[in-house]
Write a protein that holds these residues in place. Structure first.
Motif, PDB file in Angstrom:
ATOM      1  N   LYS A   1       0.838  -1.199   0.000  1.00  0.00           N
ATOM      2  CA  LYS A   1       0.000   0.000   0.000  1.00  0.00           C
ATOM      3  C   LYS A   1       0.881   1.261   0.000  1.00  0.00           C
ATOM      4  O   LYS A   1       1.857   1.345   0.743  1.00  0.00           O
ATOM      5  N   GLY A   2       0.535   2.195  -0.852  1.00  0.00           N
ATOM      6  CA  GLY A   2       1.231   3.469  -0.893  1.00  0.00           C
ATOM      7  C   GLY A   2       2.500   3.481  -1.721  1.00  0.00           C
ATOM      8  O   GLY A   2       3.134   4.524  -1.877  1.00  0.00           O
ATOM      9  N   GLU A   3       2.879   2.320  -2.238  1.00  0.00           N
ATOM     10  CA  GLU A   3       4.097   2.259  -3.047  1.00  0.00           C
ATOM     11  C   GLU A   3       3.856   2.706  -4.484  1.00  0.00           C
ATOM     12  O   GLU A   3       2.774   2.511  -5.021  1.00  0.00           O
ATOM     13  N   VAL A   4       4.897   3.264  -5.084  1.00  0.00           N
ATOM     14  CA  VAL A   4       4.882   3.487  -6.529  1.00  0.00           C
ATOM     15  C   VAL A   4       5.987   2.622  -7.114  1.00  0.00           C
ATOM     16  O   VAL A   4       7.167   2.812  -6.824  1.00  0.00           O
ATOM     17  N   VAL A   5       5.573   1.611  -7.889  1.00  0.00           N
ATOM     18  CA  VAL A   5       6.543   0.697  -8.480  1.00  0.00           C
ATOM     19  C   VAL A   5       6.614   0.969  -9.975  1.00  0.00           C
ATOM     20  O   VAL A   5       5.588   0.975 -10.657  1.00  0.00           O
ATOM     21  N   ALA A   6       7.809   1.228 -10.469  1.00  0.00           N
ATOM     22  CA  ALA A   6       7.986   1.368 -11.907  1.00  0.00           C
ATOM     23  C   ALA A   6       8.502   0.047 -12.459  1.00  0.00           C
ATOM     24  O   ALA A   6       9.410  -0.552 -11.894  1.00  0.00           O
ATOM     25  N   VAL A   7       7.873  -0.416 -13.529  1.00  0.00           N
ATOM     26  CA  VAL A   7       8.316  -1.642 -14.179  1.00  0.00           C
ATOM     27  C   VAL A   7       9.057  -1.245 -15.451  1.00  0.00           C
ATOM     28  O   VAL A   7       8.470  -0.667 -16.360  1.00  0.00           O
ATOM     29  N   LEU A   8      10.349  -1.540 -15.473  1.00  0.00           N
ATOM     30  CA  LEU A   8      11.176  -1.175 -16.620  1.00  0.00           C
ATOM     31  C   LEU A   8      11.630  -2.425 -17.365  1.00  0.00           C
ATOM     32  O   LEU A   8      11.502  -3.541 -16.867  1.00  0.00           O
TER      33      LEU A   8
ATOM     34  N   SER B   1       9.987  -7.706 -23.058  1.00  0.00           N
ATOM     35  CA  SER B   1      10.461  -8.349 -21.835  1.00  0.00           C
ATOM     36  C   SER B   1       9.311  -8.847 -20.978  1.00  0.00           C
ATOM     37  O   SER B   1       9.515  -9.545 -19.999  1.00  0.00           O
ATOM     38  N   GLY B   2       8.069  -8.493 -21.354  1.00  0.00           N
ATOM     39  CA  GLY B   2       6.911  -9.023 -20.628  1.00  0.00           C
ATOM     40  C   GLY B   2       6.247  -8.035 -19.681  1.00  0.00           C
ATOM     41  O   GLY B   2       5.336  -8.409 -18.936  1.00  0.00           O
ATOM     42  N   LYS B   3       6.665  -6.774 -19.709  1.00  0.00           N
ATOM     43  CA  LYS B   3       6.114  -5.777 -18.773  1.00  0.00           C
ATOM     44  C   LYS B   3       4.608  -5.634 -18.916  1.00  0.00           C
ATOM     45  O   LYS B   3       3.855  -5.716 -17.952  1.00  0.00           O
ATOM     46  N   THR B   4       4.203  -5.377 -20.164  1.00  0.00           N
ATOM     47  CA  THR B   4       2.780  -5.152 -20.407  1.00  0.00           C
ATOM     48  C   THR B   4       1.965  -6.410 -20.133  1.00  0.00           C
ATOM     49  O   THR B   4       0.882  -6.344 -19.550  1.00  0.00           O
ATOM     50  N   THR B   5       2.505  -7.550 -20.510  1.00  0.00           N
ATOM     51  CA  THR B   5       1.804  -8.814 -20.269  1.00  0.00           C
ATOM     52  C   THR B   5       1.595  -9.037 -18.777  1.00  0.00           C
ATOM     53  O   THR B   5       0.529  -9.499 -18.354  1.00  0.00           O
TER      54      THR B   5
ATOM     55  N   GLY C   1      11.200 -12.142 -19.767  1.00  0.00           N
ATOM     56  CA  GLY C   1      10.109 -12.831 -19.083  1.00  0.00           C
ATOM     57  C   GLY C   1      10.375 -13.136 -17.618  1.00  0.00           C
ATOM     58  O   GLY C   1       9.615 -13.857 -16.976  1.00  0.00           O
ATOM     59  N   ARG C   2      11.482 -12.613 -17.108  1.00  0.00           N
ATOM     60  CA  ARG C   2      11.780 -12.808 -15.680  1.00  0.00           C
ATOM     61  C   ARG C   2      12.037 -11.457 -15.037  1.00  0.00           C
ATOM     62  O   ARG C   2      12.365 -10.483 -15.735  1.00  0.00           O
ATOM     63  N   ILE C   3      11.907 -11.416 -13.723  1.00  0.00           N
ATOM     64  CA  ILE C   3      12.282 -10.196 -13.011  1.00  0.00           C
ATOM     65  C   ILE C   3      13.768 -10.260 -12.707  1.00  0.00           C
ATOM     66  O   ILE C   3      14.215 -11.123 -11.954  1.00  0.00           O
ATOM     67  N   ALA C   4      14.518  -9.365 -13.339  1.00  0.00           N
ATOM     68  CA  ALA C   4      15.977  -9.413 -13.201  1.00  0.00           C
ATOM     69  C   ALA C   4      16.446  -8.568 -12.029  1.00  0.00           C
ATOM     70  O   ALA C   4      17.536  -8.774 -11.504  1.00  0.00           O
ATOM     71  N   ALA C   5      15.625  -7.592 -11.643  1.00  0.00           N
ATOM     72  CA  ALA C   5      15.989  -6.783 -10.489  1.00  0.00           C
ATOM     73  C   ALA C   5      14.721  -6.251  -9.840  1.00  0.00           C
ATOM     74  O   ALA C   5      13.747  -5.956 -10.521  1.00  0.00           O
ATOM     75  N   ASP C   6      14.747  -6.191  -8.522  1.00  0.00           N
ATOM     76  CA  ASP C   6      13.628  -5.648  -7.757  1.00  0.00           C
ATOM     77  C   ASP C   6      14.262  -4.886  -6.597  1.00  0.00           C
ATOM     78  O   ASP C   6      14.631  -5.461  -5.589  1.00  0.00           O
ATOM     79  N   GLN C   7      14.456  -3.583  -6.809  1.00  0.00           N
ATOM     80  CA  GLN C   7      15.266  -2.811  -5.863  1.00  0.00           C
ATOM     81  C   GLN C   7      14.643  -1.461  -5.580  1.00  0.00           C
ATOM     82  O   GLN C   7      13.908  -0.945  -6.427  1.00  0.00           O
TER      83      GLN C   7
END
Lengths: 250, 231
Positions: free
Chosen positions: A26-33, A38-42, A215-221
């Protein structure tokens, strides 16, 4: 608050998502790059059930279910908690800006007319589109349409808003007005997942970056870490390429 | 022009007009209404991908578009009695024409519905609407605008095609002209007169079409009722 586990999606024989674990608080803003394909929209479309995932689990607050076993009624209930902002706006073309915002309030949420009007007026005012209330989408610029689309999403008070490349279809000089609205929402503590190519926005506004690759999450930081100490070669290359563009446009 | 010919043309005009009002126009209206409803249903079962019905619709359209209307008319009026189904000429005409036009209309309606971008439906789902609400409130109003010119076209064709039913003894505009022509031996004059009445009828329909087309366009800006209310 919203979480998916082990999400898989194939189109034909092409595997687009290869086991995604994703969560947002809750309250987070996550940017998907990530680069195209790479599968972002999917990922975003699977989260909102616009695509049917092949495998995975979804958790939304205390709702927890196998994503392939989910029923249409449950999908509707989950969607009621989500807003979605499309790349090409998708405003209802046969309805004015005002009617676009009213539609979900009146028809889906059954909000009484006077309250719905008040909400619609307030949200249109918030995105600076009140003066254009009675215009049809055809009569609005891309940036204006996208602001109305954001108003349509926030009017329904969703718990999270999913943005699918909200500025990609816009002329460069129109991206600013849309990004400003999104920044305002972020400041107000709106929970947002933003698939974007706007590195500036990601750097400035996002708390956390998810970087997708093949198709994978390479970084989550956390955002700062991502940009200052990138984890691997692919990310470094991506940053060099996109930030170079970013510098260039400045 | 001889005085005799002028007399014939003048005296037959009200008869032809009456035949038009009594048979040609009612035929057109009934057939169009029935074929619109049927065509819509045939389009809908295909769009909604209802298994058995979708297949039925495709076969139906294949047959009714692939064979001549006149032949269909003859099968229903002259052919069916031999298997024990005897119809009067008027209902036989209505049935044959409606079944035939439904096949064409369904393709018009189906392609109009498909022309509405998928994103409209997706946006509908994301504001919480269900399939029926999306269809009724978003997709069909947009599809109507796309289908309208083509459907208008098919009405105009229909008024003229109804002259075919003269061949199964329905006394409509063209049959009336044939009868008068054979009494006075003036086919050229009478058929031209009949043609003129068809032309008049379709001129009216063309005006109606452009009037309705303007109505169907989403209205231009009316400044600005919500704004003034809010201010």
């Amino acid at each position: 608050m919203l979480e998916v586990k082990n999400l898989h999606k194939k189109f034909g024989s092409v595997e687009i998502l290869k086991g995604i674990h994703f969560h947002i608080n809750k309250g987070e803003v996550v940017a998907v790059l990530g680069s195209s394909g790479s599968g972002k929209t999917t990922l975003l479309r699977c989260l909102s059930f616009l695509e049917k995932a092949d495998h995975g689990e979804i958790i939304f607050d205390d709702f927890h279910k196998d994503i392939t076993q989910i029923r249409p009624k449950e999908i509707r209930q989950l969607r009621m908690k989500m807003g979605f902002v499309f790349q090409n706006y998708n405003l209802f073309r046969n309805k004015t800006a005002f009617q676009n915002v009213m539609e979900g309030l009146r028809i889906a949420q059954k909000v009484p007319e006077p309250q719905a009007k008040e909400i619609a007026v307030n949200t249109l005012k918030k995105v600076g589109m009140l003066e254009r209330s009675d215009y049809y989408p055809d009569q609005l610029s891309g940036g204006q349409q996208q602001r109305v689309a954001i108003a349509r999403a926030i009017a329904l008070s969703p718990k999270v808003i999913l943005f699918d490349e909200p500025t990609s279809a816009l002329d460069p000089e129109l991206t600013g007005e849309v990004l400003d609205v999104m920044k305002m929402l972020a400041r107000e503590g709106t929970t947002m997942v933003v698939v974007t190519h706007e590195m500036g926005f990601a750097q400035e506004v996002a708390n956390r970056i998810i970087f997708m690759d093949g198709g994978r999450i390479a970084a989550d930081q956390p955002s700062k870490e991502f940009f200052t100490s990138p984890q691997d070669e692919n990310i470094k290359r991506f940053l060099r390429r996109t930030l170079a563009d970013y510098d260039y446009t400045i | 022009m001889s005085e005799r010919l002028l007399d014939i043309l003048l005296s037959s005009f009200p008869k032809l007009l009456l035949a038009c009002l009594r048979a040609t126009i009612p035929l057109t209206v009934i057939i169009f209404a029935v074929s619109l409803v049927l065509g819509f249903l045939l389009a809908l079962v295909q769009i909604m991908d209802i298994k058995g019905l979708k297949r039925f619709a495709r076969i139906y359209i294949w047959i009714f578009r692939g064979t001549p209307l006149l032949v269909q008319l003859y099968i229903i009026f002259f052919g069916l009695p031999s298997i024990g189904i005897t119809l009067d000429a008027f209902p036989a005409a209505v049935i044959a024409f409606s079944l035939n036009n439904a096949a064409y209309n369904s393709e018009t309606i189906r392609s109009a519905i498909l022309s509405v971008p998928q994103g409209q439906t997706e946006a509908g789902y994301m504001v919480g609407l269900n399939y029926r609400q999306i269809m009724m409130r978003i997709v069909l109003p947009q599809a109507a605008r796309v289908a309208f010119p083509t459907l208008s076209n098919s009405v105009i064709s229909l008024t003229k095609d109804t002259s075919l039913v003269a061949s199964i003894t329905v006394v409509e505009l063209f049959k009336t002209a044939q009868r008068i022509a054979s009494v006075y031996f003036e086919p050229f004059a009478l058929y031209c007169e009949a043609a003129l009445i068809y032309l008049l009828l379709n001129t009216l329909l063309t005006f109606l079409q452009s009037y309705l087309e303007k109505k169907l366009v989403w209205k231009p800006v009316e400044r600005t009722k919500h704004f003034t209310k809010a201010a």
